[in-house]
Design an enzyme around this catalytic site. Structure first.
Site, PDB file in Angstrom:
ATOM      1  N   LYS A 169       0.965  -1.113   0.116  1.00 10.60           N
ATOM      2  CA  LYS A 169       0.036   0.015   0.143  1.00 10.60           C
ATOM      3  C   LYS A 169       0.898   1.253   0.127  1.00 10.60           C
ATOM      4  O   LYS A 169       1.367   1.666   1.088  1.00 10.60           O
ATOM      5  CB  LYS A 169      -0.852  -0.017   1.250  1.00 10.60           C
ATOM      6  CG  LYS A 169      -2.090   1.025   1.187  1.00 10.60           C
ATOM      7  CD  LYS A 169      -2.327   1.748   2.319  1.00 10.60           C
ATOM      8  CE  LYS A 169      -1.818   2.941   2.698  1.00 10.60           C
ATOM      9  NZ  LYS A 169      -1.624   4.184   1.898  1.00 10.60           N
ATOM     10  N   GLU A 244       9.948   1.632  10.192  1.00 11.75           N
ATOM     11  CA  GLU A 244      11.329   2.967   9.725  1.00 11.75           C
ATOM     12  C   GLU A 244      10.392   4.390  10.009  1.00 11.75           C
ATOM     13  O   GLU A 244       9.666   4.471   9.070  1.00 11.75           O
ATOM     14  CB  GLU A 244      11.408   2.444   8.380  1.00 11.75           C
ATOM     15  CG  GLU A 244      12.369   1.325   8.196  1.00 11.75           C
ATOM     16  CD  GLU A 244      13.675   1.182   8.898  1.00 11.75           C
ATOM     17  OE1 GLU A 244      14.324   2.285   9.342  1.00 11.75           O
ATOM     18  OE2 GLU A 244      14.556   0.188   8.725  1.00 11.75           O
ATOM     19  N   CYS A 278      13.681  11.658   6.161  1.00 10.74           N
ATOM     20  CA  CYS A 278      13.861  11.057   7.737  1.00 10.74           C
ATOM     21  C   CYS A 278      15.042  11.054   8.283  1.00 10.74           C
ATOM     22  O   CYS A 278      15.188  11.215   9.429  1.00 10.74           O
ATOM     23  CB  CYS A 278      13.489   9.650   7.552  1.00 10.74           C
ATOM     24  SG  CYS A 278      14.191   8.482   6.608  1.00 10.74           S
ATOM     25  N   GLU A 378      10.002  17.000  14.495  1.00 11.66           N
ATOM     26  CA  GLU A 378      10.324  16.640  12.931  1.00 11.66           C
ATOM     27  C   GLU A 378       9.544  17.586  12.084  1.00 11.66           C
ATOM     28  O   GLU A 378       8.452  17.514  12.303  1.00 11.66           O
ATOM     29  CB  GLU A 378      10.257  15.051  12.423  1.00 11.66           C
ATOM     30  CG  GLU A 378      10.498  14.797  11.128  1.00 11.66           C
ATOM     31  CD  GLU A 378      10.279  13.563  10.916  1.00 11.66           C
ATOM     32  OE1 GLU A 378       9.313  13.110  10.838  1.00 11.66           O
ATOM     33  OE2 GLU A 378      10.940  12.601  10.181  1.00 11.66           O
TER      34      GLU A 378
END
Ligand code: NAD
Length: 471
Positions: A169, A244, A278, A378
């Site tokens: 997906k 992750e 990331c 973040e």
């Protein structure tokens, strides 16, 4: 105007049962470029059933057969390498430089799986027992939009190496990239049902994958928030998970570094993929006594940076993926100012002449303390925070003072010293004096940056279940 109205189940492009039309918007000018018809729970269940059926035979394939399939996959993706790069640029505004590297990473991910498989023992002797590493089953692969096809290739290649089958997906924002990789994988001639791809929303297709008892494992790349939701949902059926997740990576410039090299490199590391990475090095840790020099070097570097058309090979920073992400980055820039950080360069609003797209000014804050939200959260945009330290020990303490632990960077002219510091950093990857990727070394996060590892032997073992046979 393009409409993507097929998903891929059991070796065929099929019309989804789901009917929701999702708009695809070009981030460089916010114009509508097409639509994707999203799949639903029923589509997901069909894909899982196909993968479950295929697993019966695919899990029995030999190492040699899997290597052949992976080579076919590699050849098919290689043929469309330039298309893969161009569609990344087109769909989410990934700068050409980054997108080309990302297509290379997609291919290297497949090669890494082949190389690992060649030397991998599925039957081992441990103590007085024979240990067999069994294929786990059907794997749910859920990916984000920021380098979508690289993640799909790496995860699917590892699943194939392990004898697993997959339901993928991708992000609903990556539909054009997904269409292209599906065509490549179809071309690769893998057995029916080994991979299935369902476009759809996380709350619909992702949730069904997380819930479904026939999914043995989920390999997820995305935000920490969604990763936690998946982990919670997965536990009901004891699915294995590889997560992750996000990061707030420190970049420690030690006082013996060559600052003329380290600072421009720090800007590249902070702004990779327009800051939407990331592993972006968003916390720049510099010796207090070097702050003035660092400020001058950073401003000089950023003045040369090109923001704009991602098709242009000279562009360093493209647009944010969508308006929502642009607004989010703007909020953080405002927050940095409110928190009392010094806005060294950049700031709110679009750069002049780029008002039509989701472009952000490359921004650096100085006088940031590690407890400010801009240093802890973040941002996922081109915003770097400079934090000063007095001693090496303090630099290490600040670097580790985060809930994340995905990557870290160190610059020093003394590699022994850099390695000593690296050994004390809580992060899955520590990169010294360069910006590089090793597709055979483990990749993954400490702390809230994730669970498990990808790539190489560590990555492959995550798709296998050890069974000890005694007597
Ligand atoms: P996201 O977490 O919003 O979405 C990732 C995927 O999860 C998408 O396919 C989405 O549709 C799906 N999803 C959303 N809700 C779900 C749910 N409830 N159940 C199941 N699936 C669901 O992330 P994003 O905005 O697409 O990507 C950016 C994030 O990804 C950043 O936080 C970034 O740090 C992270 N990321 C991590 C890595 C890594 O390797 N550690 C790499 C790239 C990106």
């Amino acid at each position: 105007m393009k409409t993507i109205d097929k998903i891929y189940i059991n070796g065929e492009f099929v019309t989804p049962h789901g009917t929701e039309r999702f708009s695809l918007i070009n981030p460089t000018n916010n114009t509508l470029t097409g639509h994707v018809i999203l799949g639903d729970e029923e589509d997901t269940r069909k894909a899982i059933a196909a993968a479950k059926e295929a697993f019966k035979t695919f899990s029995k394939t030999t190492k040699e057969q899997r290597i052949t399939y992976l080579q076919q996959m590699y050849e098919a993706v290689l043929k469309r390498k330039d298309d893969l790069t161009n569609i990344m640029v087109e769909e989410y505004g990934g700068p050409l430089q980054f997108s080309a590297a990302s297509s290379g990473n997609a291919l290297n991910g497949i090669l890494s799986a082949i190389e690992t498989l060649k030397h991998f023992d599925f039957i081992r002797k441990v103590g007085s027992s024979k240990v067999i590493l069994d294929s786990l089953g059907v794997v749910g692969i859920i990916t984000p939009w920021n380098a979508s096809n690289g993640f799909i290739c790496t995860k699917l290649a590892t699943a194939i190496a392990a004898g697993c089958t997959a339901v993928i997906k991708p992000s609903e924002m990556s539909a054009m990239q997904t269409q292209l990789i599906t065509e490549c994988l179809h071309e690769a001639g893998l057995p029916r049902g080994v991979f299935n791809i369902v476009n759809g929303r996380g709350e619909v297709v992702g949730v069904e994958i997380t819930r479904h008892p026939d999914i043995a494992k989920i390999s997820f790349t995305g935000s920490t928030l969604v990763g936690k939701t998946i982990a919670r949902g997965a536990v009901d059926t004891m699915k294995r998970v590889t997560l992750e997740l996000g990061g707030k990576s420190p970049n420690i410039i030690l006082n013996d570094a060559d600052f003329n090299v380290a600072i421009p490199q720090a800007v590249t590391a902070g702004y990779m993929n327009s800051g939407q990475a990331c592993i972006a090095a968003t916390r720049l840790l510099v010796p207090e006594e070097k702050l003035d020099e660092v400020k001058k070097l950073i401003v000089a570097t950023i003045e040369k940076i090109q923001v704009g058309d991602p098709h242009n090979a000279a562009t360093n920073i493209g647009p944010m993926v969508n308006k929502k992400q642009y607004d989010r980055v703007q909020q953080y820039i405002r927050l940095g100012i409110e928190e009392g950080a010094e806005l060294l360069i950049g700031g709110e609003g679009q750069p002049a002449g780029l008002e039509a797209g989701n472009f952000v000014k490359p921004t650096v804050f100085a006088n940031v303390t590690n407890n400010m939200r801009i240093a802890r959260e973040e941002i996922f945009g081109p915003v770097i925070s400079i934090i000063t330290y007095r001693t090496e020990a303090e630099a290490i303490e600040i670097a580790n003072d985060t809930v994340y632990g995905l990557a870290a960077y160190i610059s020093s002219s003394n590699t022994e010293r850099a390695n000593r510091v690296a050994a004390q950093i809580s992060a899955g990857r520590v990169v010294i004096n360069e910006l590089s990727h090793d597709p055979l070394a483990p990749f993954g996060g400490f702390k809230q940056s994730g669970i498990g590892r990808e790539f190489g032997e560590y990555g492959l073992e995550e798709y296998l279940e050890p069974k000890a046979i005694l007597g």
